[in-house]
Design an enzyme around this catalytic site. Structure first.
Site, short mmCIF file in Angstrom:
data_model
loop_
_atom_site.label_atom_id
_atom_site.label_comp_id
_atom_site.label_asym_id
_atom_site.label_seq_id
_atom_site.Cartn_x
_atom_site.Cartn_y
_atom_site.Cartn_z
CG ASP A 1 -0.25 0.08 2.55
OD1 ASP A 1 0.93 -0.30 2.63
OD2 ASP A 1 -0.87 0.55 3.53
CG ASP B 1 4.21 0.33 1.72
OD1 ASP B 1 3.68 -0.78 1.81
OD2 ASP B 1 3.91 1.29 2.46
CG HIS C 1 6.61 0.19 10.10
ND1 HIS C 1 6.77 -0.03 11.44
CD2 HIS C 1 6.01 1.41 9.99
CE1 HIS C 1 6.27 0.98 12.12
NE2 HIS C 1 5.81 1.87 11.26
CG ASP C 2 5.92 -1.56 4.72
OD1 ASP C 2 5.47 -2.25 5.65
OD2 ASP C 2 5.28 -0.65 4.17
C1 BDR Z 1 2.42 -0.53 8.42
O1 BDR Z 1 1.33 0.34 8.16
C2 BDR Z 1 1.72 1.28 7.18
O2 BDR Z 1 1.59 2.54 7.73
C3 BDR Z 1 3.14 1.08 6.86
O3 BDR Z 1 3.37 1.26 5.47
C4 BDR Z 1 3.43 -0.32 7.31
O4 BDR Z 1 3.19 -1.24 6.29
C5 BDR Z 1 2.95 -0.27 9.80
O5 BDR Z 1 1.97 -0.50 10.76
CA CA Z 2 2.80 -0.47 4.05
#
Ligand code: BDR
Ligand code: CA
Length: 308
Positions: free
Chosen positions: A10, A15, A242-243
């Protein structure tokens, strides 16, 4: 031989950095990006995926747009809150068009035709993957490993109670977790909040040179602005990406320790909808990423994005 990978994103800023990593590492063969709704509508996440691939000179990687809503939300389920990020990434528009095919149809067709298995990396809502599994249970057979950014183990500490990729479509997350993938790795918030990137590291990234490093530094600095007031950051000028940790794990699995666990997602109209109960258990089928090495994670980002 490079490992065949499909990212299901997403696409917002983290990402995008995951895409940059996957598209540039020689260990990985990025087959496609499938876009899903999540922090933004799928039109935006698909467009952002295309923009990112263009930026790093990989416009030939196809992007397919998929689901734009949860798979089976209960009546009255609260709508997703959405991201505080702008819906369009601040990089030039893509030159290559979006593919015509729907992402879920393409995933199923690709799995049926596969002579070699591939790795699937969902970093958004799990709606596309759950739809593919529901439409064709044999989809699983083509997936060597699925590496999901999602969920959170900690309760009552500084981390959010609900992780958004699971929280936006909990029913889809439960379908995917229960589907029976041969090897399922979960990269939860507990791991991503331990691989935060600081503003000093952004300066290092920018100094390293190249468009990708500069844009990644910009994106992480924007993330730092949004994260710095969150309790989990404890006043530090830093943010999780995160990703990107999912792809970093694929490049170097020793960056984390995997611990077997069982997972239950809170679904339906429960007031705790979207929570993940993660119980570490030697008999558990899910491998949860723990104890990440933050220095080596940043080193991998730097090495991968410099000079592109
Ligand atoms: C996830 O949620 C999205 O905001 C980020 O892209 C990540 O995939 C983190 O909770
Ligand atoms: Ca994401």
């Amino acid at each position: 031989m490079a490992r065949r990978v499909i990212l299901d994103c997403d696409t917002g800023t983290d990402d995008a950095i995951a895409i940059m990593l996957a598209a540039t590492r020689p260990e990985l063969d990025l087959m496609a990006v499938t876009a899903v709704w999540g922090n933004h509508a799928v039109e935006h996440t698909a467009d952002n995926s295309r923009r990112t691939l263009d930026l790093i000179g990989r416009s030939e990687v196809p992007v397919y747009a998929g689901r734009s809503a949860p798979v089976a939300p209960p009546p009255g389920a609260p709508a997703a809150i959405g991201s505080t990020e702008p819906d369009t990434l601040p990089i030039p528009p893509a030159t290559a068009p979006l593919e015509d095919r729907d992402a879920v149809g393409w995933l199923i067709e690709t799995a049926r035709a596969a002579t070699q298995r591939f790795t699937l990396v969902p970093t958004g809502s799990l709606s596309n993957v759950a739809a593919a599994v529901a439409e064709d249970p044999a989809f699983l057979d083509a997936v060597e490993e699925i590496v999901i950014m999602g969920g959170v183990t900690e309760r009552g500490g500084l981390l959010p109670d609900i992780e958004t990729n699971v929280g936006y479509d909990p029913e889809a997350a439960q379908v995917v977790l229960d589907a029976g993938f041969e090897r399922l790795v979960l990269v939860p918030l507990d791991a991503t909040y331990r691989t935060i990137v600081t503003s000093e590291q952004c300066a290092t990234l920018r100094k390293a040179g190249g468009a990708a490093a500069g844009v990644a530094a910009d994106f992480i600095e924007q993330r730092i602005e949004r994260y710095r007031t969150l309790p989990a950051m404890e006043g530090r000028a830093a943010a999780p990406v995160h990703d990107a940790l999912t792809v970093a794990y694929l490049v170097d699995p020793t960056l984390v320790t995997l611990r077997p666990a069982t997972i239950r997602v809170h679904t339906g109209d429960s007031p705790t909808r979207g929570r993940t109960d993660i119980a570490f258990d030697p008999a558990g089928a899910v491998h949860v990423a723990t104890d990440p090495d933050a220095e080596r994670f940043f080193g991998l980002l730097l090495e991968s994005l410099t000079g592109l």
